[in-house]
Design a protein around this motif. Structure first.
Motif, PDB file in Angstrom:
ATOM      1  N   ILE A 108      -5.642   2.232   3.636  1.00 18.73           N
ATOM      2  CA  ILE A 108      -5.289   1.591   4.913  1.00 18.73           C
ATOM      3  C   ILE A 108      -3.797   1.770   5.215  1.00 18.73           C
ATOM      4  O   ILE A 108      -3.325   1.394   6.286  1.00 18.73           O
ATOM      5  N   HIS A 109      -3.091   2.379   4.262  1.00 12.17           N
ATOM      6  CA  HIS A 109      -1.627   2.441   4.388  1.00 12.17           C
ATOM      7  C   HIS A 109      -1.158   3.011   5.723  1.00 12.17           C
ATOM      8  O   HIS A 109      -0.201   2.524   6.306  1.00 12.17           O
ATOM      9  N   ARG A 110      -1.799   4.053   6.218  1.00  9.89           N
ATOM     10  CA  ARG A 110      -1.312   4.685   7.454  1.00  9.89           C
ATOM     11  C   ARG A 110      -1.348   3.707   8.627  1.00  9.89           C
ATOM     12  O   ARG A 110      -0.520   3.772   9.517  1.00  9.89           O
ATOM     13  N   THR A 143       0.815  -1.222   0.000  1.00 10.84           N
ATOM     14  CA  THR A 143       0.000   0.000   0.000  1.00 10.84           C
ATOM     15  C   THR A 143       0.845   1.266   0.000  1.00 10.84           C
ATOM     16  O   THR A 143       0.296   2.370   0.025  1.00 10.84           O
ATOM     17  N   CYS A 144       2.164   1.119  -0.024  1.00 10.24           N
ATOM     18  CA  CYS A 144       3.078   2.269  -0.039  1.00 10.24           C
ATOM     19  C   CYS A 144       2.797   3.147  -1.257  1.00 10.24           C
ATOM     20  O   CYS A 144       2.587   2.643  -2.358  1.00 10.24           O
ATOM     21  N   TYR A 145       2.797   4.446  -1.054  1.00  8.26           N
ATOM     22  CA  TYR A 145       2.508   5.370  -2.159  1.00  8.26           C
ATOM     23  C   TYR A 145       3.508   5.183  -3.297  1.00  8.26           C
ATOM     24  O   TYR A 145       3.146   5.234  -4.476  1.00  8.26           O
ATOM     25  N   LYS A 152      13.880  10.939  -0.347  1.00  4.86           N
ATOM     26  CA  LYS A 152      14.650   9.754  -0.779  1.00  4.86           C
ATOM     27  C   LYS A 152      13.839   8.474  -0.603  1.00  4.86           C
ATOM     28  O   LYS A 152      14.408   7.380  -0.544  1.00  4.86           O
ATOM     29  N   HIS A 153      12.532   8.596  -0.477  1.00  4.77           N
ATOM     30  CA  HIS A 153      11.715   7.417  -0.153  1.00  4.77           C
ATOM     31  C   HIS A 153      11.862   6.308  -1.196  1.00  4.77           C
ATOM     32  O   HIS A 153      11.910   5.130  -0.852  1.00  4.77           O
ATOM     33  N   MET A 154      11.913   6.675  -2.450  1.00  2.00           N
ATOM     34  CA  MET A 154      12.043   5.659  -3.502  1.00  2.00           C
ATOM     35  C   MET A 154      13.328   4.842  -3.310  1.00  2.00           C
ATOM     36  O   MET A 154      13.306   3.608  -3.380  1.00  2.00           O
TER      37      MET A 154
HETATM   38  S1  FES Z   1       4.554   5.949   1.361  1.00  2.00           S
HETATM   39 FE1  FES Z   1       4.467   4.972   3.257  1.00  2.00          FE
HETATM   40  S2  FES Z   1       5.924   3.376   3.044  1.00  2.00           S
HETATM   41 FE2  FES Z   1       5.916   4.319   1.102  1.00  2.00          FE
END
Ligand code: FES
Length: 281
Positions: A161-163, A120-122, A248-250
């Motif tokens: 539900i990701h949060r 579910t990560c964006y 840097k999330h990616m």
């Molecule tokens: S946006 Fe929450 S883990 Fe990727």
């Protein structure tokens, strides 16, 4: 006619006519792009498919996930931690044995949370929508689907539900950090030390924290719905800390994915006797 009117009314013959709802390159070609736009989707499909195949196999195999006192180590695979069932072979603090009726692989009991967090990560959503569903596969490339309903309906509305998976992810980060600390134990070999396995589990824990702290839900938790940061100095500090990580999330998503799989693989190789976990000091 003024200079402004002249440029506004000039017809640009080099422009490509665009028909809303039509294909982006015209009826015969999906795009006008001539670069290798397909490379990113191909790489994404390859890596995610490899990870899913490996994780599924590792979760069902139900052995070689723990290196214990017999080898003077305390290393547990992140796929099997926390090991909550009676059938766990881990010892010491890792052996909670709280669920007696679960007789199949203990990994299947817990992997739903870290996998749900990633699914579910964006960022991953963007990656797999593009690469698996071709919706669209890249910028300025035709969608593989004629209509788009976004994430406002069943089943994709459940992505919201990701949060909550983020909160569960934090619990797992604490547990895997505990495992990384326990990996300094060398039962029967001097008590405490550092092996390659120790470093692997520590790196895994650090990267999982980086992945979680860079999460968009985390950034929103820190600074979302704040009208004036001057009235919320603590939240401002947290927000300033996680914002550069969020950029840097990616990168954290991919590196942590690779390292968590490698951690399981490493523990598995040591537990099965295929390789030796070298003690560094
Ligand atoms: S946006 Fe929450 S883990 Fe990727």
């Amino acid at each position: 006619m003024t200079k402004v009117e002249s440029s506004a009314t000039r017809v640009d013959n080099s422009a490509t006519p665009v028909a809303l709802g039509g294909t982006r390159g015209g009826p015969d070609q999906p795009t006008l792009r001539n670069d290798r736009w397909w490379l990113a989707p191909v790489i994404t499909v390859s890596i995610l498919t490899a990870f899913v195949v490996y994780a599924t196999w590792a979760a069902f195999v139900n052995k070689n996930y723990y290196v214990g006192a017999a080898m003077n180590r305390d290393l547990i695979s992140p796929f099997y931690s926390p090991c909550l069932t009676q059938g766990c072979v881990s010892t010491g603090a890792a052996n909670h044995a709280v669920i007696s009726w679960w007789t199949i692989s203990p990994a299947l009991l817990i992997l739903i949370f870290p996998l749900g967090f990633r699914l579910t990560c964006y960022y991953y959503r963007r990656a797999y929508y593009r690469s698996f569903w071709w919706a669209p596969p890249a910028c300025s490339v035709t969608d593989a689907h004629l209509s788009y309903t976004g994430e406002s309906r069943f089943p994709l509305i459940f992505q919201n539900i990701h949060r909550y998976f983020f909160y569960f992810g934090l619990i797992f980060n604490v547990l895997l950090t505990y495992d990384a600390i326990m990996a300094f134990r060398m039962p029967g070999a001097g008590g405490i030390g550092v092996s390659v396995g120790t470093l692997v589990l520590c790196l895994n824990a650090v990267l999982l924290w980086m992945y979680s702290l860079s999460c968009h839900a985390c950034r929103h938790l820190c600074g979302g719905q704040v009208k004036s940061f001057s009235k919320h100095p603590i939240r401002h500090k947290f927000w300033k800390f996680v914002t550069p990580l969020n950029a840097k999330h990616m990168q954290f998503a991919w590196v942590s994915l690779f390292v968590v799989a490698f951690s399981d693989f490493y523990v598995r190789m040591v537990a099965s006797g295929t390789i030796t976990d070298f003690k560094l000091f």
